[in-house]
Design a protein around this motif. Structure first.
Motif: not given
Lengths: 378, 166
Positions: A158-159, A162, A166, A178, A185, B31, B33-34, B37, B40, B44, B67, B71-72, B75-76, B79
């Motif tokens: 998924t990562i 994404f 994005f 998306m 999921i 950012n 989004f960064h 990430l 994540v 790890f 993760i 994390a998803v 990210l969701f 977005m």
């Protein structure tokens, strides 16, 4: 070492031969034995890793050829047949094309995500190869939590999706990303539930233990034959896993008639090649998992006498399952988003919860009967 | 010193450095989004440290849950908030000094606490297969807390559904 046992179990014998020779060589130089152990461990690890890193792309290349050939036959075409006999060199030509194509990075992209996404999509799949068991004693790592590890690696896809969606700063890519995330999921849940059934039957979460538990009935004691829970779990696993890796009929994230190419719209050259690699390796991995936990992996008749047969059984079962997925691709239309969500949450999840409960009751009953019989005997 | 101990030490410092770098990036990235990430990456690193402590189950669950799911989810959310995607956010606002003070005090307090607590140490070898005993403990000794947590999660799920419907 005699020749016969070498032929019967070539890869493991070769591995042991190299390891023993290396140990003897290093010891003859007068190096301390604990240092030798570490060096041998590292070198043998390197050899296994190299073997997997060669095996994975080669498998992928020939799976693409298989897909094109099989789907072509289903559509009454011949498929690639220009490069080499039966098109056998076509994958190599494709790879040269991927490697020599110009690498285009569009101006508006988020550079970090754009560059990392293809790499992140490939790494978990290749890591999954580490715990697979290709034959008798032919796994790189015998992890106690093998199946859980495979599920964790699957969830990491998924990562990457994404990041690609994005990072491209493209509406189609974003929608594709998306969709992929929502789909992965949702279908992860029935997938893990389906894997839980063989785990319950085997009483272990280690992939190797699950395979060993299926050795009954002359190597045919596969969990698929544990009617009715085995077949139900297998079909749910096949559907959920196909959705998890975004293949037809669940290929909404890259629906080419709606989204250009979904999350990898902006990718070209080898970076697209890496997504392609990840997709086909994922297909191999889920087929290999299904073959291992429902169809006994390398188990089969005479596998104890001739360990080399295990490799044949494993790859045979895995490729049969891959062909079933290609069959899906050749014959099924893509389903809609709402159908996808309804099917996952309202059909697969309740079915699997029921199956898990039923399996638990069945096992409890079975063990009760066994204990009772033991009590009678004693 | 033993060779394997040295290697283990070097690996630990490498993993710790990477984890801390990712953690700093999470906080300092302009950012969002960064930042997600980098988070994540931090997860790890933590999983890798669990692995070095021979807590394999914890490491894999860390990847699967943190993760694969949390994390998803983050990210969701990133977005779906379109405004956040276009512009870089500033990492500091006018309250940063107060926040730094509070967080610094908390960190110091926890640090002192960790140094002072007499940690239980067992000389027993780590069992190879921890999952069965973990499952048995959850179903016998710790059944009540386990069920309470399950009910709590179920309630959260139902609550989320009700909020989403409105």
């Amino acid at each position: 070492m005699d020749i016969l046992s070498f032929i019967l179990n070539p890869f493991v014998s070769l591995y042991n031969l190299i390891r023993d020779a290396l140990t003897a060589l290093l010891l003859s130089f007068g190096i301390a034995s604990d240092v030798v152990a570490i060096i041998v461990f590292l070198v043998m690890g390197l050899i296994v890793v190299t073997a997997i890193l060669i095996l994975a792309p080669v498998l992928m290349m020939y799976t693409t050829l298989l897909e094109r050939k099989v789907v072509a036959r289903m559509q009454d075409r011949i498929g690639p047949n220009r490069v080499g006999k039966f098109g056998l060199l076509q994958p190599i030509a494709d790879m040269i094309k991927f490697l020599t194509k110009e690498d285009i990075v569009p101006e508006g992209v988020d550079r970090v995500s754009h560059l990392l996404a293809p790499i992140v999509s490939v790494i978990p799949v290749v890591l999954s190869f580490a715990v697979l068991s290709f034959g008798v004693g032919m796994g790189a790592v015998d992890l106690n939590l093998g199946l859980l590890f495979l599920m964790a690696m699957g969830s990491m896809a998924t990562i990457a999706v994404f990041m690609a969606g994005f990072g491209s700063h493209n509406k189609f890519a974003l929608i594709g990303g998306m969709r992929a995330a929502a789909q992965i999921i949702s279908y992860e849940i029935p997938q893990i539930f389906a894997v839980a059934i063989p785990v319950m039957l085997a009483g272990s979460i280690s992939l190797n233990r699950v395979i060993e538990q299926q050795s009954g009935l002359f190597g045919l004691g596969w969990f698929f034959f544990y009617v009715p829970v085995g077949p139900i779990a297998f079909f749910v696993y096949l559907l959920a896993a196909t959705a998890e890796i975004n293949r037809v009929p669940f290929d909404l994230p890259e629906a080419e008639s709606e989204l250009v190419a979904g999350y990898h719209t902006e990718y070209s050259g080898m970076k697209f090649g890496l997504f392609y690699l990840a997709e086909f390796l994922n297909m191999f991995i889920i087929s290999a998992i299904a073959a291992s936990i429902f169809f006994g992996g390398w188990q089969g008749p005479f596998v104890q006498q001739v360990p080399a047969l295990g490799i044949v059984y494993f790859f045979g079962k895995t490729f049969l399952l891959i062909i079933i997925q290609l069959w899906f691709r050749g014959s099924l239309p893509r389903i809609r988003v709402d159908q996808l969500m309804n099917f996952g949450w309202k059909r697969l999840v309740p079915v699997m919860i029921g199956t898990i409960l039923f399996t638990a009751v069945l096992l409890w009953f079975y063990r009760g009967v066994l204990d009772y019989l033991k009590g009678l005997g004693g | 010193m033993d060779v394997s101990t040295i290697i283990a030490q070097l690996l630990f410092f490498l993993v710790a450095a990477l984890t801390l770098t990712a953690a700093f990036l999470t906080v300092l990235a302009r950012n969002v989004f960064h930042a997600a990430l980098a988070l994540v990456g931090t997860f790890f690193g933590v999983a890798a440290i669990y692995l070095m402590l021979e807590a394999e189950f914890l490491a894999i669950v860390q990847i699967l849950i943190y993760i694969g799911a949390i994390a998803v989810l983050i990210l969701f959310a990133v977005m779906l908030t379109r405004g956040l995607m276009q512009h870089d956010q500033i990492s500091f606002n006018h309250q940063w000094a107060w926040v730094a003070l509070v967080v610094g005090t908390l960190f110091l307090g926890m640090f002192i606490l960790i140094l002072q607590v007499p940690w239980l140490q067992s000389g027993a070898a780590v069992t190879a297969d921890t999952v069965p005993s973990l499952g048995q403990q959850l179903m016998t000794t710790y059944l009540l807390p386990f069920e309470v947590v399950s009910v709590l999660l179920l309630a959260t799920l139902v609550g989320a559904f009700i909020i989403a419907r409105e």
